[in-house]
Design an enzyme around this catalytic site. Structure first.
Site, PDB file in Angstrom:
ATOM      1  N   ARG A  65       1.076  -1.033   0.032  1.00 17.04           N
ATOM      2  CA  ARG A  65      -0.083   0.229  -0.090  1.00 17.04           C
ATOM      3  C   ARG A  65       0.817   1.701   0.464  1.00 17.04           C
ATOM      4  NH1 ARG A  65      -3.003   2.649   4.540  1.00 17.04           N
ATOM      5  NH2 ARG A  65      -4.949   3.953   3.297  1.00 17.04           N
ATOM      6  N   HIS A 121     -10.220   3.707  -3.150  1.00 18.75           N
ATOM      7  CA  HIS A 121     -11.192   4.394  -2.747  1.00 18.75           C
ATOM      8  C   HIS A 121     -12.097   5.127  -4.091  1.00 18.75           C
ATOM      9  CE1 HIS A 121     -10.328   3.833   1.222  1.00 18.75           C
ATOM     10  NE2 HIS A 121      -9.631   4.546   1.435  1.00 18.75           N
ATOM     11  N   ASP A 189     -13.956  -0.518   3.905  1.00 16.47           N
ATOM     12  CA  ASP A 189     -12.620   0.788   4.516  1.00 16.47           C
ATOM     13  C   ASP A 189     -13.567   0.709   5.859  1.00 16.47           C
ATOM     14  OD1 ASP A 189     -10.885   2.069   4.487  1.00 16.47           O
ATOM     15  OD2 ASP A 189     -12.386   3.815   4.571  1.00 16.47           O
TER      16      ASP A 189
END
Length: 237
Positions: A65, A121, A189
């Site tokens: 990430r 997202h 999330d």
């Protein structure tokens, strides 16, 4: 939360709070089902040793990430390309959390990356421009390139219309799904660390939104089951 939503598999994403110390989340993987049911997206920097990457792979890590948002973590945009080349042979991807306008600014980098790239997202496509924004156009181009994925999560980040439907994001999601239904995945999330305690969304409501965004049952099943099996290396069947 998994029981409530009817989920049998999960993917942990290393939070920026822990930097590159992945031990806490790696330690959770066996309790969450191990190789059959749990995977992880870790955070590393270029100093990580090859043997450590191999150990992470054996534990269930399938991606790294890059949190390049306002509250950036332990990584920088300059690390993406060299790390992508190191983890690509293992089948890992690079997951990028980044402002949509900055994604456009870095388009040369993303267009030349050969490895798997996941935009978190909904790629932070800015609103109210939505499908008319340069961000949407670029991500569509990257989807056509074949190595890019979009995570359908965090509907609240760029929405101007707000809860509970985040209606302005619906055309964006549908556009990405139409372009590459085989390279979209869904995520909660949870536990929504960016949201105030009294404004955290209901994960069941977020899950139900997917049925509105993707009304076709077969495509929705692909996003929830088949696509994550490929991206995260879950056992099939």
């Amino acid at each position: 939360m998994q029981r409530r939503l009817g989920l049998t598999r999960c993917v942990l994403v290393q939070p920026s709070t822990y930097g590159t110390d992945n031990r806490a989340y790696l330690g959770l993987l066996p309790a969450l089902g191990g190789a059959e049911r749990a995977r992880m997206v870790a955070v590393v920097d270029p100093s990580v040793a090859d043997q450590d990457l191999r150990r992470m792979h054996e534990a269930g890590v399938r991606g790294i990430r890059f949190n390049l948002g306002a509250q950036a973590g332990a990584t920088t945009i300059d690390m993406i390309e060299p790390l992508s080349r190191r983890v690509d042979p293992m089948g890992w991807h690079c997951q990028v959390n980044m402002d949509g306008r900055r994604i456009v600014e870095a388009q040369d980098l993303f267009l030349r990356l050969p490895g798997k790239l996941v935009f978190d997202h909904i790629a932070h496509v800015p609103q109210p421009e939505g499908v008319n924004s340069p961000t949407f156009a670029l991500v569509r181009r990257l989807l056509d390139k074949g190595n890019t994925w979009v995570k359908l999560s965090g509907a609240y980040f760029e929405s101007k219309t707000g809860a509970p439907t985040y209606a302005d994001n619906a055309p964006v999601v549908r556009g990405f799904v139409q372009a590459a239904p085989q390279r979209c995945v869904w995520g909660t999330d949870w536990p929504h660390p960016t949201e105030a305690a009294d404004k955290k969304p209901d994960d069941a409501v977020l899950f139900d939104l997917l049925a509105e965004w993707v009304p076709d049952t077969g495509t929705r099943n692909r996003i929830l089951v088949d696509n994550p099996a490929e991206l995260y290396g879950f056992p099939r069947g």
